[in-house]
Design an enzyme around this catalytic site. Structure first.
Site, mmCIF file in Angstrom:
data_model
loop_
_atom_site.group_PDB
_atom_site.id
_atom_site.type_symbol
_atom_site.label_atom_id
_atom_site.label_comp_id
_atom_site.label_asym_id
_atom_site.label_seq_id
_atom_site.Cartn_x
_atom_site.Cartn_y
_atom_site.Cartn_z
ATOM 1 N N HIS A 67 7.598 7.562 70.126
ATOM 2 C CA HIS A 67 8.343 6.916 69.042
ATOM 3 C C HIS A 67 8.140 7.630 67.709
ATOM 4 C CE1 HIS A 67 4.923 4.711 67.094
ATOM 5 N NE2 HIS A 67 4.432 4.634 68.316
ATOM 6 N N ASP A 180 -0.005 7.929 64.737
ATOM 7 C CA ASP A 180 0.707 7.047 65.661
ATOM 8 C C ASP A 180 2.144 6.918 65.161
ATOM 9 O OD1 ASP A 180 1.611 5.021 67.284
ATOM 10 O OD2 ASP A 180 0.277 3.484 66.496
ATOM 11 N N GLU A 212 9.609 1.246 67.733
ATOM 12 C CA GLU A 212 8.502 0.830 68.605
ATOM 13 C C GLU A 212 7.530 -0.080 67.864
ATOM 14 O OE1 GLU A 212 4.505 1.041 70.592
ATOM 15 O OE2 GLU A 212 5.084 1.572 68.540
ATOM 16 N N GLU A 213 7.242 0.250 66.614
ATOM 17 C CA GLU A 213 6.258 -0.529 65.874
ATOM 18 C C GLU A 213 6.791 -1.907 65.471
ATOM 19 O OE1 GLU A 213 3.335 0.234 65.798
ATOM 20 O OE2 GLU A 213 3.060 2.394 65.774
ATOM 21 N N ASP A 235 1.642 8.108 73.531
ATOM 22 C CA ASP A 235 1.266 7.327 72.358
ATOM 23 C C ASP A 235 -0.216 7.544 72.097
ATOM 24 O OD1 ASP A 235 1.354 5.321 70.263
ATOM 25 O OD2 ASP A 235 3.049 4.435 71.309
ATOM 26 N N HIS A 329 -3.695 2.437 62.919
ATOM 27 C CA HIS A 329 -2.858 1.639 62.012
ATOM 28 C C HIS A 329 -3.461 1.531 60.619
ATOM 29 C CE1 HIS A 329 0.048 -0.557 64.981
ATOM 30 N NE2 HIS A 329 -0.080 0.731 65.260
#
Length: 363
Positions: A67, A180, A212-213, A235, A329
């Site tokens: 992604h 990410d 995706e997130e 990922d 994150h």
């Protein structure tokens, strides 16, 4: 031309793109794919697809995806004094938000700012030790008032990304926001470069996906068009070599990509992936044959598109390769360029597999 993993990764990390605002990354992916793919297209949702290998309608179809979007924020309200209230898009770590620097995609161009924090000298009690909730936070862009913010091109709905230019650390590590999943996007570009001159037995589809997130399902329109026989996602996964996670699992940086055995949503098993053992064995056998280090991972709290892809059509066998990453994150994720290179090598080896050798049939 040799693919420069580090150069391509750093280039992608310099770009911003929260969910549904991935156009900067998509433009780069589309441009690079177009140099070598049989065909490249972008669907109306924004997913970018490149086809390599066999063009026979009977060829085995392998879809490899990563992604493009990153976690971030969106402006919710502009105060009269020019400070900005905001909402999360995806799951940026709330504990790291106060004091972070950000970059906004204003209509007049990028606008830099920071997430405000109550001055330490005037903080009292828990204010000095406990992070405030998002409803108590604001973004400071230096605006004198609401009208000044508007003149900068800031509106309700303006996307906001964490800002932390990539830094190279020792032992092939890199620190940045958005590892990410710019790691996965770089892997796609690396595979594209590797297979450019190869005669593949299979039809290989490389997909740079969206959202995706946010909802984990942005890839589904592409999936239904490709109708793959097998899918492999790329990922990140938390690296457990830091003092706080050293007893959780054996997945660590610089020991190769992880092969997912199990993952699922952190708030329950409404979606997730239990990788079929035959696919795990296939990935491990391919890695061993090419002397590529890999690790097994069980990762509750991690979820990717595979949780939904596997349920599509007649059921699509799915596997997932995960690049270990510290501080996920957050504005300062840390991962290994060596692990990324090994992931590219493994995917390239898989792409060279004969179609009949993929263990997709249930047994």
């Amino acid at each position: 031309m040799t693919f420069d993993v580090q150069k391509n990764l750093l280039s992608l990390l310099a770009l911003d793109g929260i969910s549904d605002h991935e156009h900067n990354i998509a433009s780069v992916m589309q441009q690079q794919f177009s140099q070598s793919a049989h065909q490249v297209w972008q669907d109306r949702l924004g997913n970018v697809v490149a086809q390599y290998g066999s063009q026979s309608p009977d060829a085995f179809r392998l879809m490899v995806f990563a992604h493009m979007d990153e976690v971030g924020f969106m402006v919710r309200k502009i105060e009269e004094n020019g400070f900005l209230r905001f909402e999360r898009v995806g799951g940026p770590a709330q504990i790291t938000m106060s004091g972070s620097t950000v970059r906004l995609d204003g209509e007049q161009g990028p606008v830099h700012g920071c997430i405000g924090i109550k001055s330490y000298h005037f903080s009292k009690g828990d204010e000095r030790t406990q992070p405030p909730g998002i409803e108590h936070l604001w973004i400071d862009i230096g605006a004198a008032d609401k009208q000044d913010a508007a003149r900068m091109g800031i509106k309700v709905g303006t996307p906001v990304c964490l800002y932390n230019p990539p830094q190279l650390l020792a032992n092939d590590l890199v620190c940045s926001k958005a590892l990410d999943d710019r790691l996965g996007c770089t892997a796609l570009l690396g595979v594209a470069a590797a297979v450019e001159q190869m005669e593949l037995d299979i039809a290989l589809y490389l997909v740079a996906s969206v959202q995706e997130e946010f909802n984990i399902r942005g890839i589904l329109p592409v999936l239904r068009r490709i109708n793959p026989d097998m899918a492999i996602g790329i990922d990140i996964t938390p690296s457990c070599d830091t003092p706080d996670l050293s007893d959780y699992s054996d997945v660590v940086i610089n020991k190769g990509p992880g092969i997912t055995c199990l993952n699922y949503h952190g708030r329950g098993t409404l979606a997730g992936l239990i990788t079929p053992p035959r696919l795990i064995a296939f990935l491990e056998k391919t890695a061993a044959e090419h002397q590529i280090p890999v690790q097994r991972e069980v990762a509750p709290g991690v979820i990717t598109e595979t949780g939904y892809i596997q349920m599509e059509q007649d059921g699509i066998p799915c596997a997932s390769l995960s690049i270990p990453c510290r501080y996920t994150h957050s504005p300062s994720e840390v991962a290994s360029i060596r692990d990324l290179s090994d992931c590219i090598r493994l995917l390239t080896a898989i792409a060279q597999t004969k179609g009949q050798q993929f263990p997709v049939a249930a047994r």
